[in-house]
Design a protein around this motif. Structure first.
Motif, mmCIF file in Angstrom:
data_model
loop_
_atom_site.group_PDB
_atom_site.id
_atom_site.type_symbol
_atom_site.label_atom_id
_atom_site.label_comp_id
_atom_site.label_asym_id
_atom_site.label_seq_id
_atom_site.Cartn_x
_atom_site.Cartn_y
_atom_site.Cartn_z
ATOM 1 N N LEU A 69 0.833 -1.205 0.000
ATOM 2 C CA LEU A 69 0.000 0.000 0.000
ATOM 3 C C LEU A 69 0.865 1.252 0.000
ATOM 4 C CD1 LEU A 69 -2.710 -1.066 2.607
ATOM 5 C CD2 LEU A 69 -3.109 -0.661 0.175
ATOM 6 N N GLN A 70 1.947 1.212 0.753
ATOM 7 C CA GLN A 70 2.856 2.351 0.807
ATOM 8 C C GLN A 70 3.418 2.683 -0.570
ATOM 9 O OE1 GLN A 70 6.608 1.769 3.003
ATOM 10 N NE2 GLN A 70 6.276 3.799 3.899
ATOM 11 N N SER A 71 3.756 1.639 -1.340
ATOM 12 C CA SER A 71 4.291 1.855 -2.684
ATOM 13 C C SER A 71 3.214 2.323 -3.648
ATOM 14 C CB SER A 71 4.940 0.561 -3.191
ATOM 15 O OG SER A 71 5.499 0.744 -4.482
ATOM 16 N N TRP A 72 2.033 1.716 -3.608
ATOM 17 C CA TRP A 72 0.950 2.084 -4.528
ATOM 18 C C TRP A 72 0.483 3.518 -4.344
ATOM 19 C CZ3 TRP A 72 -1.620 -3.050 -2.890
ATOM 20 C CH2 TRP A 72 -1.136 -4.094 -3.698
ATOM 21 N N TYR A 73 0.449 3.975 -3.073
ATOM 22 C CA TYR A 73 -0.134 5.283 -2.785
ATOM 23 C C TYR A 73 0.905 6.331 -2.399
ATOM 24 C CZ TYR A 73 -4.623 2.901 -2.977
ATOM 25 O OH TYR A 73 -5.715 2.168 -3.402
ATOM 26 N N ASP A 74 2.204 5.989 -2.544
ATOM 27 C CA ASP A 74 3.283 6.956 -2.334
ATOM 28 C C ASP A 74 3.185 7.596 -0.947
ATOM 29 O OD1 ASP A 74 5.406 8.649 -2.670
ATOM 30 O OD2 ASP A 74 4.392 10.020 -4.040
ATOM 31 N N LEU A 75 3.309 6.771 0.093
ATOM 32 C CA LEU A 75 3.135 7.221 1.468
ATOM 33 C C LEU A 75 4.424 7.036 2.274
ATOM 34 C CD1 LEU A 75 -0.294 5.469 2.172
ATOM 35 C CD2 LEU A 75 0.041 7.866 1.551
#
Length: 341
Positions: A69-75
């Motif tokens: 999720l961190q990679s997909w949403y740039d967090l």
């Protein structure tokens, strides 16, 4: 030993699941992925049941999904923790109950470091690619190799240390050592008219669909061609598979290495002074260039959508880990989009 979330979902979770909403990327990926082999692998390799404070640890698969999720949403780590707390879709994708707390930013960081320390990210990429292949996509029929610059997480600030020479004579002199920032592995290089301080990401993608098969990082001043076999050997290709690359990899040494390893040489020809390319070689280069669009698009997506244009961490090893995690997220999102089409 029990984990923190091995009980059934609470009333809040059941009520949230009944709410109708449009399927998002994580939902589509859940439909095409069998997470059980990955869960078994992580539990076996990590083996943690308690955290540093002695409380039951978060499930390894849930933490791995959080990194996706961190990679997909740039967090950032803190933004990821906040979104896990606020967004129902994030919590349910990871398997976190709404009745319990979610991991904070330091817990996320420690889990990522554990993956890095135990060398688990590269096997995870292989496992994801195996599932994609079992879905009917032949993604190991060959490989396209290329490299791209990744800016260092630290801005380069020149520092000079003056060290007296160890000499008994008077006025022996001094030695001046120059370093840049706190990122000791990063290096300077020049591409075109632009200088860059950081790293190179070396990847190999399949020529049919553009899935990332392998990847690693080096300091930016490392020549692309010297990492050719390192990229190829990480992919476990069948003998006779073609290896495509641009003119930066041209050289008798590298063609012989591919031949010795049993692969087809698909490196573009390069003209030299006084030796222009023949028409036949120009046609070969033109044919190879058609394949290379796959790797260029992969780099473009990784840099634009997964924030890989600039490193998040310091050091070659952790930049390589970032590249592999982003490649896993990239492949899963691509596979889900292709399954939907």
């Amino acid at each position: 030993m029990p984990t923190r979330f091995d009980h059934g979902r609470g009333f809040a979770d059941q009520a949230a699941l009944k709410r109708r909403r449009r399927p998002k990327t994580p939902d589509k990926i859940d439909q095409i992925m069998d997470w059980k082999p990955i869960e078994h692998f992580l539990n076996k390799k990590l083996g943690r049941r308690r955290n540093a404070a002695g409380n039951p640890a978060y499930p390894a698969l849930s933490m791995f999904k959080a990194l996706l999720l961190q990679s997909w949403y740039d967090l950032s780590d803190r933004e990821l923790s906040d979104n896990l707390e606020d967004r129902i879709s994030f919590s349910h994708f990871c398997g976190f109950s709404l009745d319990h707390e979610v991991p904070d930013n330091s817990t996320i960081c420690r889990f990522r470091n554990a993956l890095h320390d135990k060398g688990l990210v590269e096997p995870l990429l292989d496992m994801v690619n195996e599932q994609i292949a079992r879905g009917g996509l032949e993604i190991k029929t060959g490989i396209i190799v290329d490299a791209s610059l990744v800016e260092s997480a630290r801005r380069p600030r020149k520092q000079q240390d003056v060290i007296p020479l160890d000499n008994d004579e008077e006025d022996a002199g001094y030695e001046v050592k120059t370093s840049y920032s706190g990122d000791v592995d990063a290096a300077w290089t020049k591409k075109g008219q632009k200088y860059c301080y950081g790293y190179k990401a070396h990847i190999g993608v399949d020529p049919e669909y553009g899935f990332v098969l392998s990847g690693h990082a080096t300091p930016a001043n490392r020549a692309d061609c010297k990492e050719l076999m390192n990229v190829v050997q990480r992919c476990s290709l069948e003998k006779g598979s073609p290896v495509w690359a641009d003119k930066g990899y041209y050289g008798r040494k590298y063609s012989l290495a591919l031949e010795k390893a049993g692969y087809f040489d698909g490196i573009m020809y390069k003209a030299s002074r006084g030796h222009p390319l023949s028409e036949a070689k120009r046609l070969v280069n033109r044919a190879i260039s058609r394949f290379r669009g796959k790797v260029e698009r992969a780099f473009g997506t990784l840099k634009k959508d997964h924030r890989m244009a600039r490193a998040r961490y310091l050091g070659t090893a952790k930049v390589g880990m970032q590249l592999l995690l982003d490649s896993i997220a990239f492949n899963l999102k691509k596979a889900a989009r292709m399954a939907e089409a």
